[in-house]
Design a protein around this motif. Structure first.
Motif, PDB file in Angstrom:
ATOM      1  N   SER A 212       0.829  -1.206   0.000  1.00 42.15           N
ATOM      2  CA  SER A 212       0.000   0.000   0.000  1.00 42.15           C
ATOM      3  C   SER A 212       0.864   1.257   0.000  1.00 42.15           C
ATOM      4  O   SER A 212       0.542   2.252  -0.667  1.00 42.15           O
ATOM      5  N   THR A 213       1.990   1.219   0.722  1.00 42.02           N
ATOM      6  CA  THR A 213       2.888   2.385   0.727  1.00 42.02           C
ATOM      7  C   THR A 213       3.521   2.593  -0.640  1.00 42.02           C
ATOM      8  O   THR A 213       3.627   3.737  -1.127  1.00 42.02           O
ATOM      9  N   SER A 214       3.960   1.521  -1.275  1.00 42.12           N
ATOM     10  CA  SER A 214       4.560   1.637  -2.609  1.00 42.12           C
ATOM     11  C   SER A 214       3.540   2.175  -3.610  1.00 42.12           C
ATOM     12  O   SER A 214       3.854   3.061  -4.427  1.00 42.12           O
ATOM     13  N   ALA A 215       2.307   1.649  -3.552  1.00 42.80           N
ATOM     14  CA  ALA A 215       1.272   2.125  -4.473  1.00 42.80           C
ATOM     15  C   ALA A 215       0.910   3.571  -4.202  1.00 42.80           C
ATOM     16  O   ALA A 215       0.664   4.353  -5.134  1.00 42.80           O
ATOM     17  N   ALA A 216       0.904   3.959  -2.913  1.00 44.00           N
ATOM     18  CA  ALA A 216       0.571   5.341  -2.581  1.00 44.00           C
ATOM     19  C   ALA A 216       1.647   6.305  -3.074  1.00 44.00           C
ATOM     20  O   ALA A 216       1.344   7.397  -3.590  1.00 44.00           O
ATOM     21  N   ILE A 217       2.929   5.919  -2.929  1.00 46.30           N
ATOM     22  CA  ILE A 217       4.012   6.803  -3.387  1.00 46.30           C
ATOM     23  C   ILE A 217       3.975   6.968  -4.904  1.00 46.30           C
ATOM     24  O   ILE A 217       4.001   8.096  -5.431  1.00 46.30           O
TER      25      ILE A 217
ATOM     26  N   VAL B 272      11.044  12.311 -13.687  1.00 43.63           N
ATOM     27  CA  VAL B 272      12.128  11.863 -12.805  1.00 43.63           C
ATOM     28  C   VAL B 272      11.621  11.400 -11.440  1.00 43.63           C
ATOM     29  O   VAL B 272      12.019  10.326 -10.963  1.00 43.63           O
ATOM     30  N   PRO B 273      10.729  12.132 -10.718  1.00 41.45           N
ATOM     31  CA  PRO B 273      10.259  11.622  -9.408  1.00 41.45           C
ATOM     32  C   PRO B 273       9.534  10.289  -9.512  1.00 41.45           C
ATOM     33  O   PRO B 273       9.785   9.376  -8.710  1.00 41.45           O
ATOM     34  N   LEU B 274       8.613  10.157 -10.457  1.00 39.59           N
ATOM     35  CA  LEU B 274       7.878   8.903 -10.604  1.00 39.59           C
ATOM     36  C   LEU B 274       8.805   7.765 -10.999  1.00 39.59           C
ATOM     37  O   LEU B 274       8.705   6.646 -10.457  1.00 39.59           O
TER      38      LEU B 274
END
Length: 264
Positions: A217-222, A247-249
């Motif tokens: 869930s944290t990875s998907a949220a980021i 670059v951020p994504l």
């Protein structure tokens, strides 16, 4: 007395005397051209097709003029309808060519575009900065789930109180909406321990515990948050601008792909 006898014409043969006594014939002139003012159609049997015309004045048979070749059509041409991609198109001769296959889309260029942006994020240290949140979510599932509930509660309350049918009953206007959203974000993390217990109980059916679900869930949220907040807003920008915005994504995707969960 006959003048021919005075001239001794009686001595001529009889056929020559008859030729001299014949009255002069008027000169033959060509008849004037007929204007073909009165015509009647001639139809073929048994189809009834109009094949020719006959002039009533000179009995001359007339051909039918080709109206399509001589008189241009005054009706505007109908606009052509756009066909489906890869569909059949009719040629001017009326023949239908073979079906043309739609060219397949290549995914190599988008992958290289994102990979180069991720490599640039790794060089400047952005991958390590984003990856620091993943061990915390992996080993501290309660805090990670509490943060997720706080963000979801605050944003969901803000959206619900902005509905036209609800905002008229909300006291304080925009201030009441802000206060309610902050209160929901403050209360929501208190549900995290119960959420972790439920995930431990039912997540085993999917082969995941609370820590694994917190990490996902944290990875998907980021990644989803970076796309929704930054990347999607610059789709119509030039390629160089879109590359810097990616670059951020791309760095978040590299951090998630490289992270290896350790022992819990």
């Amino acid at each position: 007395m006959d003048p021919l006898r005075l001239r001794g014409a009686d001595l001529l043969p009889e056929w020559w005397r008859k030729r001299l006594n014949r009255p002069a014939q008027p000169e033959q002139t060509e008849p004037p051209d007929c204007p073909h003012a009165r015509t009647v159609p001639v139809h073929a049997q048994p189809t009834g097709e109009h094949v020719a015309s006959i002039c009533l004045d000179c009995d001359e048979q007339l051909d039918i003029p080709d109206l399509d070749a001589e008189v241009p059509s005054s009706r505007p041409a109908a606009p052509s309808k756009p066909g489906r991609p890869g569909g059949r198109k009719k040629t001017p001769s009326g023949k239908t060519p073979t079906l043309q296959a739609t060219p397949s889309r290549s995914y190599v260029k988008p992958l290289l575009f994102t990979a180069s942006a991720g490599a640039f994020g790794y060089v400047i240290g952005l991958v390590d900065a984003i990856g620091a949140f993943l061990p915390a979510a992996d080993h501290q599932a309660t805090d990670a789930i509490g943060l997720t509930l706080a963000c979801a509660g605050g944003y969901g309350t803000w959206r619900v109180l902005g509905v036209q049918g609800v905002v008229r009953y909300l006291p304080g206007g925009i201030i009441g909406r802000v206060v309610a959203s902050v209160f929901a974000a403050y209360v929501a993390p208190g549900l995290a321990p119960d959420g972790v217990q439920i995930l431990n109980q039912y997540g085993a059916y999917a082969g995941l515990d609370a820590s694994g679900i917190a990490l996902l869930s944290t990875s998907a949220a980021i990644c989803g948050g970076l796309y929704w907040l930054i990347d999607r807003r610059f789709k119509a920008s030039p390629a160089l601008v879109r590359w810097f915005v990616r670059v951020p994504l791309a760095s978040a995707l590299v951090a998630v792909a490289w992270y290896g969960p350790g022992p819990r």
